[in-house]
Design a protein around this motif. Structure first.
Motif, mmCIF file in Angstrom:
data_model
loop_
_atom_site.group_PDB
_atom_site.id
_atom_site.type_symbol
_atom_site.label_atom_id
_atom_site.label_comp_id
_atom_site.label_asym_id
_atom_site.label_seq_id
_atom_site.Cartn_x
_atom_site.Cartn_y
_atom_site.Cartn_z
ATOM 1 N N LEU A 24 48.226 56.114 12.661
ATOM 2 C CA LEU A 24 47.367 56.750 11.658
ATOM 3 C C LEU A 24 46.444 55.726 10.997
ATOM 4 O O LEU A 24 45.289 56.023 10.692
ATOM 5 C CB LEU A 24 48.223 57.439 10.595
ATOM 6 N N HIS A 27 43.291 55.178 12.726
ATOM 7 C CA HIS A 27 42.397 56.343 12.789
ATOM 8 C C HIS A 27 42.149 56.854 11.366
ATOM 9 O O HIS A 27 42.712 57.878 10.955
ATOM 10 C CB HIS A 27 43.010 57.449 13.653
ATOM 11 N N PRO A 28 41.345 56.125 10.583
ATOM 12 C CA PRO A 28 41.145 56.510 9.181
ATOM 13 C C PRO A 28 40.541 57.895 8.994
ATOM 14 O O PRO A 28 40.692 58.492 7.926
ATOM 15 C CB PRO A 28 40.220 55.414 8.639
ATOM 16 N N SER A 29 39.850 58.429 10.004
ATOM 17 C CA SER A 29 39.291 59.772 9.875
ATOM 18 C C SER A 29 40.331 60.854 10.120
ATOM 19 O O SER A 29 40.054 62.042 9.932
ATOM 20 C CB SER A 29 38.127 59.954 10.852
ATOM 21 N N GLY A 30 41.537 60.452 10.538
ATOM 22 C CA GLY A 30 42.622 61.405 10.723
ATOM 23 C C GLY A 30 42.848 61.783 12.178
ATOM 24 O O GLY A 30 42.022 61.498 13.048
ATOM 25 N N SER A 68 46.150 62.364 7.823
ATOM 26 C CA SER A 68 45.614 61.034 7.512
ATOM 27 C C SER A 68 46.608 60.315 6.611
ATOM 28 O O SER A 68 47.392 60.938 5.889
ATOM 29 C CB SER A 68 44.273 61.136 6.783
#
Length: 256
Positions: A24, A27-30, A68
């Motif tokens: 996670l 992948h900061p955008s979710g 997120s």
């Protein structure tokens, strides 16, 4: 502890849960449940349990189908970093560097294929890249990353070069693994690393290692600047001596 005892004490579900958190974080955008299951190598049901548990405990948030990380993890990181006496000791030294050069001074450690910022004194010059304690950047195209990679054993470096995702961030980014190995080798021989607009156009940085009493590289400090402010030659001539003096003072921490 023997292997059988270590295996008995190993909590596999915790290990998998931590892996989900690390994914996670990348992948900061979710991510959707399906995306997590694929990347983590889990079943959809398993991924769902981990994601919902993280959400229930406040470490993740859910917006529709997307999960997120939440700011709670940063709170833990900042608590740990706040208690890290080395960086409490180093902060005024780094602040003096930033004030003398009128540029940002940062410190980072190596975490997998990334560097993680553990201390940062901002400069007065504004850079477009946003950096703070806890920021992760790819090691291969940053000055602190290069100098930290130079501190690895040959076996560790070979493993990094074989596994790391290396992408072109700018037209100047070194993506050829042989050339990257040469750049890391040069940083090791020189005792410093300069990265010229490989992470972002207009951004140059120079880094030196922080070593403990056993001569192991435990961190790096750097100065980052706009390319219009300092040429590469000027960085080596004007910034490097200031960094080396600061490095020596920080390394004194290990002998007091």
């Amino acid at each position: 502890m023997d292997e059988e005892a270590a295996s008995r004490d190993h909590v596999g579900s915790l290990e998998r849960g931590l892996a989900v958190m690390e994914i996670l974080a990348r992948h900061p955008s979710g991510m959707t449940l399906t995306e997590m299951a694929e990347e983590a190598g889990l079943t959809r049901a398993g991924a769902r349990r981990f994601l919902l548990t993280l959400t229930a405990t406040g470490y993740a948030t859910q917006a529709g189908r997307v999960f997120s990380l939440s700011p709670r993890l940063l709170t833990i990181a900042r608590t740990w970093l706040g208690g890290a006496s080395l960086w409490a000791f180093a902060a005024p030294i780094m602040r003096a560097v930033a004030a003398q050069l009128n540029e940002a001074c940062s410190a980072a450690i190596l975490s997998g294929a990334d560097v993680v910022y553990v201390a940062r004194i901002p400069g007065r010059r504004i850079l477009s890249v946003s950096l703070d304690v806890g920021t992760r950047l790819p090691a291969y195209c940053t000055s602190m990353g290069r100098i930290l990679l130079a501190g690895l054993t040959l076996q560790e470096l070979d493993a990094f070069l074989g596994q790391a995702t290396i992408e072109r961030r700018t037209p100047k980014t070194i993506t050829d693994r042989r050339l990257l190995a040469n750049a890391i080798g040069k940083a090791k021989a020189d005792g410093f690393a300069i990265v010229d607009e490989e992470l972002e156009l207009g951004l140059r940085s120079i880094a030196v290692p922080i070593r403990d009493r056993a001569e192991r590289t435990v961190a790096a400090i750097n100065v980052s600047t706009q390319s219009a402010r300092f040429s590469v030659a000027e960085m080596e001539r004007e910034i490097l001596p200031v960094l080396l003096e600061a490095r020596q003072r920080i390394e004194d921490f290990f002998v007091v």
